[in-house]
Scaffold this active site. Structure first.
Site, short mmCIF file in Angstrom:
data_model
loop_
_atom_site.label_atom_id
_atom_site.label_comp_id
_atom_site.label_asym_id
_atom_site.label_seq_id
_atom_site.Cartn_x
_atom_site.Cartn_y
_atom_site.Cartn_z
N HIS A 67 0.85 -1.21 0.00
CA HIS A 67 0.00 0.00 0.00
C HIS A 67 0.87 1.25 0.00
O HIS A 67 1.54 1.55 0.99
CB HIS A 67 -0.91 0.01 1.23
CG HIS A 67 -1.92 1.11 1.21
ND1 HIS A 67 -3.27 0.89 1.07
CD2 HIS A 67 -1.79 2.46 1.30
CE1 HIS A 67 -3.92 2.05 1.08
NE2 HIS A 67 -3.03 3.02 1.23
N HIS A 69 1.49 5.46 -2.04
CA HIS A 69 1.00 6.56 -2.88
C HIS A 69 2.18 7.19 -3.60
O HIS A 69 2.78 8.15 -3.10
CB HIS A 69 0.26 7.60 -2.04
CG HIS A 69 -0.99 7.08 -1.42
ND1 HIS A 69 -2.24 7.29 -1.98
CD2 HIS A 69 -1.20 6.32 -0.32
CE1 HIS A 69 -3.15 6.69 -1.23
NE2 HIS A 69 -2.55 6.09 -0.22
N GLN A 162 -9.72 9.65 -4.57
CA GLN A 162 -9.36 10.29 -3.30
C GLN A 162 -10.49 11.15 -2.72
O GLN A 162 -10.70 11.18 -1.52
CB GLN A 162 -8.10 11.14 -3.48
CG GLN A 162 -7.73 12.03 -2.31
CD GLN A 162 -7.14 11.29 -1.14
OE1 GLN A 162 -5.99 10.88 -1.17
NE2 GLN A 162 -7.94 11.08 -0.09
N ASP A 319 2.49 3.18 2.92
CA ASP A 319 1.45 4.19 2.66
C ASP A 319 2.05 5.52 2.18
O ASP A 319 1.73 5.97 1.08
CB ASP A 319 0.59 4.41 3.91
CG ASP A 319 -0.77 5.03 3.59
OD1 ASP A 319 -1.07 5.25 2.40
OD2 ASP A 319 -1.55 5.30 4.53
N TRP A 325 0.77 13.78 4.12
CA TRP A 325 0.28 13.10 5.32
C TRP A 325 1.39 12.70 6.28
O TRP A 325 1.15 12.43 7.45
CB TRP A 325 -0.51 11.83 4.91
CG TRP A 325 -1.74 12.15 4.15
CD1 TRP A 325 -2.98 12.40 4.68
CD2 TRP A 325 -1.88 12.30 2.73
NE1 TRP A 325 -3.86 12.68 3.67
CE2 TRP A 325 -3.22 12.63 2.46
CE3 TRP A 325 -1.00 12.18 1.65
CZ2 TRP A 325 -3.71 12.84 1.17
CZ3 TRP A 325 -1.48 12.40 0.36
CH2 TRP A 325 -2.82 12.72 0.13
FE FE2 Z 1 -3.33 5.16 1.53
#
Ligand code: FE2
Length: 437
Positions: A67, A69, A162, A319, A325
């Site tokens: 997972h 991005h 998203q 992630d 983030w």
């Molecule tokens: Fe994610």
């Protein structure tokens, strides 16, 4: 990459505990696994075989990130930093950055991250790519990156709405266009839709779309501290209804941390029955969840040991790395495993081994990677770690002494060492020192 000469890795330890082993790779595959012959390591190998002396260190199949991005990675600080550190400010910040992105800039950052990944022995990544953009800029950039890195890294792309499939105008059409362009997996984000009912509807629509196209599903699901966010139940239901067992993944599932225990006792067997995979993202869950709590503060990560005990295949993902983030990270899946075992309190020897599996073999199952593992016939993809066991590799975030892809060494890293100048003490440090006996 051109076909490489046969490669013999000599005197390796394997994750199952075997020591003094040698592996012979030819044509990109493992063709033999056998005990090393001390003093004659190259006995009965083809002429021109390259030899990599593992010196007794741990040889593992490569790390897999289930997972990530890639479209946002390495963008930290653009156009500003996330002041609150929350998930929702991160989403808002990404929305500010999107209009400023260029295809070249996305590809440049993604390629740089793939370099980090290879150096860390991370040879397959499932990356979500935001499709809530009429231009599909990130989709085009990452499809190009996927082609360019294919010789040394498997990149799988998820069409990720998203801003919400039903909440964001045009998202469903964009998602279908992304799939038409060659994106591999159907994504979703039901907890971000306007209502619980619309979240459930988005799960139905996306699962039916995946079934019609014969594609896997991987949704950001219930990434919330709300115990009533139960879209995983709906995802498991449609998985079973549509015969998608083994092809569907629920990512995050942080609401399960806060769920009523009785409800969880019903949900876990349903998830196992539906054959859904789960991806927890320990570094991100521990920093983004519980933000509305005072004290006690919830950890927020999903029920990792309980899901594993119920027979659900569970992987850990990184992630985010240096994005809206999360401003940390360096493609180190051992750091991910270490955080996972701390947050889940999986400190037993068996628990540590399960956390190593979560960034290797379990993650490979999520991606459906063919030929992954250390058996004859498997792909000759390895990472040589400066550690004796998987547990020690996690403890030390061990150096990746060598990374092998398709039987060719693609990265080398110097051993971790230090020179001491302390009176009366040895001049070097052995971080791998074991307790006696
Ligand atoms: Fe994610």
């Amino acid at each position: 990459m051109p076909p490489s000469a046969p490669l013999l890795i000599d005197n390796a330890r394997l994750p199952d505990g075997r020591q003094g082993m040698q592996l012979l790779a030819e044509g990109g595959r493992i063709v033999a696994i056998r005990p090393s012959v001390p003093g004659a390591p190259t006995e009965s190998v083809p002429a021109g075989t390259q030899v990599l002396d593992a010196q007794g260190w741990l040889l593992s199949p490569p790390f897999i990130d289930a997972h990530f991005h890639l479209d946002a990675t390495l963008s930290h600080g653009l156009p500003r930093v996330n002041a609150s550190g929350t998930l929702l400010e991160g989403i808002a910040l990404w929305g500010e950055l999107k209009p400023l992105l260029t295809e070249d800039a996305i590809a440049d950052r993604a390629l740089a991250y793939c370099d980090w990944a290879v150096a860390r022995g991370l040879l397959a990544i499932r990356s979500h790519v935001d499709i809530c953009d009429e231009r599909l800029l990130a989709v085009r950039a990452l499809l190009d990156v996927k082609r360019r890195v294919a010789p040394y890294l498997d990149l799988q792309l998820v069409a990720f709405p998203q801003d919400g499939l039903l909440r964001s105008p045009g998202a469903l059409a964009n998602l279908q266009r992304a799939l038409d362009l060659g994106v591999d997996v159907v994504g979703g984000i039901p907890h971000f839709e306007r209502t619980m009912a619309e979240g459930a509807e988005s799960v139905r629509v996306l699962c039916e779309l995946a079934a019609a196209r014969g594609l896997p599903v991987d949704m950001h699901c219930d990434e919330s501290d709300d115990p009533l966010s139960r879209h995983i139940e709906t995802l498991a239901f449609h998985t079973q209804r549509l015969g998608l067992q083994g092809r569907v993944t629920g990512s995050h599932l942080t609401s399960m941390h806060s769920m009523d225990n009785y409800y969880a006792s019903k949900l876990l067997p349903l998830m196992a029955e539906a054959g859904v995979h789960v991806v927890a993202n320990p570094l991100i869950n521990i920093t983004l969840q519980g933000r509305h709590d005072s004290y006690p503060k919830r950890r927020g990560m999903t029920r990792v040991p309980e899901l594993m005990a119920a027979g659900v295949n569970l992987a850990f993902g990184h992630d985010c790395v240096m994005d809206p983030w999360y401003s940390f990270g360096s493609a180190c899946m051992l750091e991910v495993a270490a955080m996972g075992l701390h947050v889940a309190q999986m400190t037993s020897s068996a628990g540590q081994r399960q956390c190593f599996d979560a960034v290797t073999v379990n993650a490979a199952r999520v991606l459906g990677l063919p030929g992954y593992g250390l058996d004859v016939g498997c792909r000759a993809d390895f990472v040589l770690l400066q550690a004796r066991t998987p547990e020690e590799a996690i403890r030390l975030r061990a150096q990746r002494l060598a990374v092998v892809r398709g039987g060719a060494v693609v990265s080398r890293m110097a051993p971790a060492t230090a020179t001491l100048t302390l009176p009366g003490r040895p001049d070097s440090v052995d971080f791998t020192r074991q307790a006696p006996g």
